[in-house]
Structure formats: C-alpha cells, structure tokens
Design a protein around this motif. Sequence first.
Motif, PDB file in Angstrom:
ATOM      1  N   ILE A 278       0.832  -1.207   0.000  1.00 22.21           N
ATOM      2  CA  ILE A 278       0.000   0.000   0.000  1.00 22.21           C
ATOM      3  C   ILE A 278       0.865   1.254   0.000  1.00 22.21           C
ATOM      4  CG2 ILE A 278      -1.611   1.347   1.414  1.00 22.21           C
ATOM      5  CD1 ILE A 278      -2.768  -1.390   2.359  1.00 22.21           C
ATOM      6  N   LEU A 279       1.846   1.284   0.890  1.00 22.59           N
ATOM      7  CA  LEU A 279       2.693   2.480   1.007  1.00 22.59           C
ATOM      8  C   LEU A 279       3.581   2.659  -0.218  1.00 22.59           C
ATOM      9  CD1 LEU A 279       3.603   2.255   4.795  1.00 22.59           C
ATOM     10  CD2 LEU A 279       1.846   3.645   3.703  1.00 22.59           C
ATOM     11  N   LYS A 280       4.048   1.558  -0.809  1.00 26.68           N
ATOM     12  CA  LYS A 280       4.861   1.666  -2.030  1.00 26.68           C
ATOM     13  C   LYS A 280       4.041   2.215  -3.191  1.00 26.68           C
ATOM     14  CE  LYS A 280       8.248  -1.934  -0.918  1.00 26.68           C
ATOM     15  NZ  LYS A 280       8.709  -3.321  -1.189  1.00 26.68           N
ATOM     16  N   TRP A 281       2.780   1.785  -3.277  1.00 24.20           N
ATOM     17  CA  TRP A 281       1.914   2.328  -4.331  1.00 24.20           C
ATOM     18  C   TRP A 281       1.715   3.830  -4.133  1.00 24.20           C
ATOM     19  CZ3 TRP A 281      -2.929   4.698  -4.578  1.00 24.20           C
ATOM     20  CH2 TRP A 281      -3.471   4.810  -5.867  1.00 24.20           C
ATOM     21  N   LEU A 282       1.478   4.256  -2.892  1.00 26.09           N
ATOM     22  CA  LEU A 282       1.315   5.685  -2.618  1.00 26.09           C
ATOM     23  C   LEU A 282       2.580   6.463  -2.949  1.00 26.09           C
ATOM     24  CD1 LEU A 282      -0.673   5.624   0.762  1.00 26.09           C
ATOM     25  CD2 LEU A 282      -1.531   6.385  -1.458  1.00 26.09           C
ATOM     26  N   ASP A 283       3.735   5.873  -2.692  1.00 25.85           N
ATOM     27  CA  ASP A 283       5.001   6.547  -2.978  1.00 25.85           C
ATOM     28  C   ASP A 283       5.126   6.933  -4.446  1.00 25.85           C
ATOM     29  OD1 ASP A 283       5.838   6.364  -0.353  1.00 25.85           O
ATOM     30  OD2 ASP A 283       7.033   4.551  -0.658  1.00 25.85           O
ATOM     31  N   LYS A 284       4.450   6.195  -5.308  1.00 27.35           N
ATOM     32  CA  LYS A 284       4.565   6.436  -6.755  1.00 27.35           C
ATOM     33  C   LYS A 284       3.592   7.501  -7.265  1.00 27.35           C
ATOM     34  CE  LYS A 284       5.847   1.591  -7.537  1.00 27.35           C
ATOM     35  NZ  LYS A 284       5.391   0.286  -8.121  1.00 27.35           N
ATOM     36  N   GLN A 285       2.700   7.975  -6.390  1.00 22.13           N
ATOM     37  CA  GLN A 285       1.666   8.915  -6.834  1.00 22.13           C
ATOM     38  C   GLN A 285       2.085  10.366  -6.574  1.00 22.13           C
ATOM     39  OE1 GLN A 285      -0.456   7.151  -8.489  1.00 22.13           O
ATOM     40  NE2 GLN A 285       0.468   5.298  -7.602  1.00 22.13           N
ATOM     41  N   PRO A 286       1.591  11.291  -7.403  1.00 20.06           N
ATOM     42  CA  PRO A 286       1.905  12.718  -7.191  1.00 20.06           C
ATOM     43  C   PRO A 286       1.332  13.223  -5.868  1.00 20.06           C
ATOM     44  CG  PRO A 286       1.004  12.328  -9.397  1.00 20.06           C
ATOM     45  CD  PRO A 286       0.792  11.067  -8.617  1.00 20.06           C
ATOM     46  N   PRO A 287       1.891  14.311  -5.337  1.00 19.35           N
ATOM     47  CA  PRO A 287       1.396  14.871  -4.077  1.00 19.35           C
ATOM     48  C   PRO A 287      -0.088  15.246  -4.157  1.00 19.35           C
ATOM     49  CG  PRO A 287       3.507  15.838  -4.647  1.00 19.35           C
ATOM     50  CD  PRO A 287       3.087  15.035  -5.831  1.00 19.35           C
ATOM     51  N   SER A 288      -0.815  14.939  -3.096  1.00 17.80           N
ATOM     52  CA  SER A 288      -2.236  15.313  -2.931  1.00 17.80           C
ATOM     53  C   SER A 288      -3.116  14.867  -4.095  1.00 17.80           C
ATOM     54  CB  SER A 288      -2.362  16.830  -2.737  1.00 17.80           C
ATOM     55  OG  SER A 288      -1.660  17.256  -1.606  1.00 17.80           O
TER      56      SER A 288
END
Length: 482
Positions: A278-288
Amino acid sequence: MAEMKKNKKKAELIFIPSMGVGHLASALEFAQLLINHDDHLSIKVLCINLPPNPFSDSQPHQLRSSFASQPHIQFIDLPQVEPPSQKLLPAYYHWTLIESLKPHVKATMQNILSSSSSSSHDDDDDDSNSVVVGMVLDFVCVSLIDVGKEFGIPSYLYMTSSAGYLALMLSLHKRQLEDVFNVSDPEFKIPGILNLVPPCVLPDACFSKDDGYFAYYKLALRFRDTKGIIVNTFSELEHYAIDALSDGQTPPIYAVGPLIDLKGHQNPSLDQTKHDGILKWLDKQPPSSVVFLCFGSRGSFGPSQTREIALGLQLSGVKFLWALRSQPTVDNTDQTLPEGFLEWMEVEGKGMLCEWAPQVEVLAHKAVGGFVSHCGWNSILESLWFGVPILTWPIYAEQQLNAFRMVKELGLAMELKLDYRRGSDLVTAEEIEKGLRQLMDKDTLVYKKVQEMKELARKAVLGGGSSFISVGKLIDNMIGTR
C-alpha cells in the motif's frame, strides 16, 4: 529534592474503557499522556473480555501488547460474563453488559485497594507507596460510578467522541424517559451546538424507545455525578460547545486532544507484504492526488452500493485507495464491482483496493489529498491532524451528528451525505463523482480551513497549548498537588 520526591505518594488511576478497539486505543493514548505529564501517576486498566460480538470490532491484544513495556500501565482482565443478546442496539447492549459486570468490577477494585493499602506501609519502596485517586470511565461504563462511591473514589468521564456529542447527551437531562425522538420532529436546539439540529442526524439509539433511547437516557443522567468530564477534542476546534457546557451545572470539562495513535498499530490480519504494498503504491503517486476511501472497522456496503462507488470513482477520474471490506476476487465472479472495473483500475493505474489500510500512515502520506470517511471521531481528528479534507459518509452511532457539525457548524468537511445510515437509500455514482471532484479541489474554503485547523491542532498539544494546560489542570484536580 530527592527526599521530597521520595515522600511524594504515587497516585493511581483505574481506567475502565469500552471493549471497542477505537475506544481502547483512545483511552490508552490518554493514559500515556497523563503519565508523560506526571511520572508519579500509575494506571491500572480493567479490560472487558467478550466472545466475538457485533459491537466489538477487534480483539485488543495487539493494542495491549504495544504498551507491555510501559511500567506505569498495567492491564487486569475482568472475568467474562454471559454477553447480552446480539439483537440489542449497541447502546443498550453495552449498558446491560456493564450492569452485569458491576460485582466483578467491585471485587477487582477491592483487590486493588487491599494491595495498595498493604504496600503503602513499605516506605522503602517508593513505587508501591500509592493511593487510588480516581476512576476514569468510558461513557458507556459510567454507571460504574456506583462502585467508586462505595470505596470513596471519585469518577471521571472519558468521552472518546466530540464535545458536540457530549452536548447531545447532556441535553437529555431536560427530557423524560418517554420522550423518544422521532425523525419527523422539527429541527431543535441543543445547548452547545451552534445550528438547529434536524432529528435525522441523531444516532439510531435516539429513536428506539425500548432499548437504545432507554440506555442513552440512563447513561446521560449519570454524567453530572462525575468529578470531571474529559473529552478527546481541543478548544480551538470546539470552543463554542465547551463554553456553552461550562454552565456551573456540569462538572469541569477538560479538552485534552487531539489524542491520536500516531504509531498506527497494525491490524494483525494484514501481513507486512500487503502493508508495504500500500505504502509503495502511494510513494509512486503525485502529491495530494489520491483520495482515500475508508469507512471504519464496521463499515461495509452491499453489492449495489459498492458498484455505485466504483462507477463514481471511474466517472471522477481521481486516483484512489479504497479499503473495501470483503475485497472481490480478481475475476470478479461475485459481480460486486462493475464488469471491467478491476482491469480498468490496473491498466490505467488509477487505484488500489485493500481490505484493510493503515489509516494513520495513509493520511500522513503526501500523496493523499482527500478522505471519504464514515466520520468516526478518531478518523475526524486524524484527518485534521494531517490536513486532509473529508467527504462525509456517516453510517452508524454518532457519525451522522459528527458529519452534520463538520459541514454545517465547523466548515471543515464537504457534504456527500449527512443522514445516511446502513440500509438507507442508494448514494448514486453521479452524487459520488460530484463529491469527489469537490473534495479534491484545493481552491475551496474548506481546504483552507482544514490546513489552518491542522496547525491549531498541533499547537494545542505542545507545552503552553490549550490541551497541554487542560491536562495539567485535570491532574491537579485528580491529585491536588498544587
């Protein structure tokens, strides 16, 4: 100085939290906060143990283990009793359960006091030279005031919810036991809530004469028998409610929050690989850029509503992390989600499904810019702490009232639904799409107010902040040292 410290007795508190994991987590954060303020305090937590039931969403062992190394906090298990019928509404279920536990709490308290009395003669051991100065009771346990009175020990009420919810409960003092609410009643005034309140945003218990309202009424009548009311809020957020309830008839109110479990205790059912994924997927997304959808430990929807949520996400085009209970299989054989949704999600890279998410870590992540929430009070405080705006979708308990106040009174959330409750009308994909677009718009007044409240929340708990000062006053009230 050393001699003075040695002669200062340790003060001991008896905590009795509700069995829900959210209530226990909040109570333990509060216990730790008190100890951080005064290391002469020690706390015994009396734990209610039940077989799995519809109102106890998680076993607390994982949470308790994280406090095992804290020498000032000790856990004592109360004997199991026969649980009430699962057909009862939650408020009446808890009220009935606590009534049956009274003799066991009394016996446990007797053992604690006997031990404290015998050890207090050992002047060479400062740690055992203690005196029990109070009971801290979750609001559903408030009838245990009677046990404290038998031993001459004052009780303090601990509210895991808002000062606005406290206002609702205290307003029952001016009603009668037969004055059950009706959804068709006109809007009415609750001292402590700024706006007139439509009955449709009251908890389910308010409309159920024979069990829910009876329990609420009985609980509310005991609130003013306490020596103080502790609320997990902060004055900058709910100053109107706190000021209105400080009326000379109500015990002193201590706003001590926001109390947030920043460690984010991991659900034992989620393995580390999924957590990290989950956290690795979020790491790949742009801010906000990501909207987080999570409806609490008991928040789930039927197939029709689940499909509408999925369609709304597709129509909005926003990136999303969706904590979806009973996550569908990859081949989608149960048809919970629209045909092709999983393939679209993966090919377009638009989102991620999980059955459980580490909520605190997700809200803290820079990629998350919006939160579709059931508006449980812990979730609201976490969203404000991290400056993430909420789109309201309440489901049960006091969540409708929380949603109503967040939108109408405090201007800190956006409205999808205020009066939704399990089994009510379908929220359509078009409504969800519109709400998601508004939620992710950073030019709104709500977004700006949430960022301001984030700073105020963090200042409240620092030295000299409103909640920091309030905790000091509470400890003074408990142990009378100043």
